[in-house]
Scaffold this motif. Structure first.
Motif, PDB file in Angstrom:
ATOM      1  N   ARG A 192      -3.160 -39.013  -9.537  1.00  0.00           N
ATOM      2  CA  ARG A 192      -2.400 -39.504  -8.382  1.00  0.00           C
ATOM      3  C   ARG A 192      -0.964 -39.814  -8.769  1.00  0.00           C
ATOM      4  NH1 ARG A 192      -6.482 -44.260  -6.857  1.00  0.00           N
ATOM      5  NH2 ARG A 192      -6.357 -44.406  -9.132  1.00  0.00           N
ATOM      6  N   VAL A 193      -0.749 -40.069 -10.079  1.00  0.00           N
ATOM      7  CA  VAL A 193       0.597 -40.442 -10.536  1.00  0.00           C
ATOM      8  C   VAL A 193       1.100 -39.552 -11.671  1.00  0.00           C
ATOM      9  CG1 VAL A 193       0.331 -42.843  -9.825  1.00  0.00           C
ATOM     10  CG2 VAL A 193      -0.360 -42.166 -12.125  1.00  0.00           C
ATOM     11  N   ALA A 194       0.245 -38.665 -12.192  1.00  0.00           N
ATOM     12  CA  ALA A 194       0.632 -37.794 -13.312  1.00  0.00           C
ATOM     13  C   ALA A 194       0.050 -36.407 -13.087  1.00  0.00           C
ATOM     14  CB  ALA A 194       0.125 -38.375 -14.635  1.00  0.00           C
ATOM     15  N   PRO A 195       0.688 -35.361 -13.628  1.00  0.00           N
ATOM     16  CA  PRO A 195       0.170 -34.002 -13.433  1.00  0.00           C
ATOM     17  C   PRO A 195      -1.120 -33.768 -14.218  1.00  0.00           C
ATOM     18  CG  PRO A 195       2.040 -33.982 -14.933  1.00  0.00           C
ATOM     19  CD  PRO A 195       1.943 -35.384 -14.393  1.00  0.00           C
ATOM     20  N   SER A 196      -1.875 -32.775 -13.775  1.00  0.00           N
ATOM     21  CA  SER A 196      -3.079 -32.364 -14.494  1.00  0.00           C
ATOM     22  C   SER A 196      -2.700 -31.890 -15.889  1.00  0.00           C
ATOM     23  CB  SER A 196      -3.757 -31.225 -13.724  1.00  0.00           C
ATOM     24  OG  SER A 196      -4.623 -30.498 -14.546  1.00  0.00           O
ATOM     25  N   MET A 197      -3.583 -32.161 -16.880  1.00  0.00           N
ATOM     26  CA  MET A 197      -3.317 -31.709 -18.235  1.00  0.00           C
ATOM     27  C   MET A 197      -3.316 -30.186 -18.334  1.00  0.00           C
ATOM     28  SD  MET A 197      -2.496 -34.151 -20.233  1.00  0.00           S
ATOM     29  CE  MET A 197      -1.552 -34.710 -18.795  1.00  0.00           C
TER      30      MET A 197
END
Length: 296
Positions: A192-197
């Motif tokens: 929700r606050v960071a991109p997918s790895m």
């Protein structure tokens, strides 16, 4: 002083009359629910499945699977399931993919289906699998790794490979002595606050930070399409020993919902071609039972 027998008899009669009335009221109240359940093809009225709405448990920010925007392929599949099982709409219970997901959604009776769940997980009852995919190796098509299809390939010995902590490829990479130069990415990320790895690893390949990445196929396929450089996507189906790399994905339901499971199995059987077309449109690498890629 002992009460006369007629007092006890009258009290007992009143109790039985009250109990009979309460039971009658309860049966009348339950009758519409039982009729609705049976008319919806859900069999035993004890099943807690909503006959009118498809109640889905999902992560609100987990592309390409599910998203509050409705853009995930599991969101599209949910709409297909709703139409195919006579539901008027889809209703979501949103919860992040963290420890407690099943306990706080499906097992709390807040929803009736998890759209994607690995076969064999004991937390849910699995339907028949509706697709099979695998971890893949990603690398630049114009680089010097063309043709590499296993983590034991000698050409990977001096390369820096990205891998998510604790995922199956990391064990095979350790066996091949690749972890000493690997770049390890975190397993748990709040998307929700960071991109997918997976998205981050693909960016790092394009930027030259890493030479290759071992990623879960559905995520790799989706984000590889957005890469600024052309990437090879190779399913890790030729691994010799080590961790299992391919998995069958099912829909998860409560163990008590046997008729619901059968209803979903019928839907999967009757709509497999359309399901495959949906998944392929998102770049999901699909495998048949022989481990070969399905392309159409």
């Amino acid at each position: 002083m002992k009460r006369p027998a007629w007092v006890d008899d009258m009290a007992l009669g009143i109790q039985w009359t009250y109990r009979t009335a309460v039971i009658a009221i309860i049966m009348v109240a339950l009758l519409p629910l039982q009729v609705r359940s049976q008319s919806a093809g859900l069999g035993a009225a004890g099943e807690l499945v909503d006959p009118d709405r498809l109640r889905v448990c999902a992560d609100p920010s987990n592309m390409p699977f599910s998203d509050k925007s409705g853009e995930g392929f599991e969101d599209k599949l949910a709409a297909m399931v709703a139409a195919g099982t006579g539901r008027s709409s889809v209703a979501y219970t949103w919860f992040p993919s963290v420890t407690g997901f099943v306990r706080n959604t499906l097992n709390a009776n807040r929803c009736d289906i998890i759209m994607g769940y690995a076969q064999g997980d004991e937390l849910v009852q699995n339907t028949n699998a509706y697709y099979r995919s695998a971890y893949v190796l990603l690398y630049r098509k114009d680089g010097d790794l063309a043709g590499v299809d296993t983590l034991s390939d000698p050409r990977l010995a001096d390369k820096r490979i990205g891998v998510v902590l604790g995922t199956p490829p990391s064990a095979n990479m350790a066996a091949a002595n690749l972890m000493r130069k690997a770049k390890v990415y975190p397993l748990v990320v709040d998307t929700r606050v960071a991109p997918s790895m997976a998205e981050v690893m693909i960016r790092d390949i394009a930027a030259g930070v890493i030479d290759a990445a071992a990623v879960w196929g559905p995520m790799a396929g989706h984000y590889a399409r957005k890469s600024p450089v052309e990437l090879a996507l190779v399913p890790l189906t030729r691994e010799k020993g080590g961790s299992r790399m391919s998995y069958r994905i099912t829909m998860g339901v409560r163990p008590s919902d046997q008729e619901w499971k059968r209803t979903l199995n019928t839907f999967i059987r009757d709509n497999q071609e359309d399901i495959n077309a949906l998944l392929l449109s998102y770049g999901v690498p699909l495998l048949n039972e022989q481990g070969e890629m399905i392309t159409e």
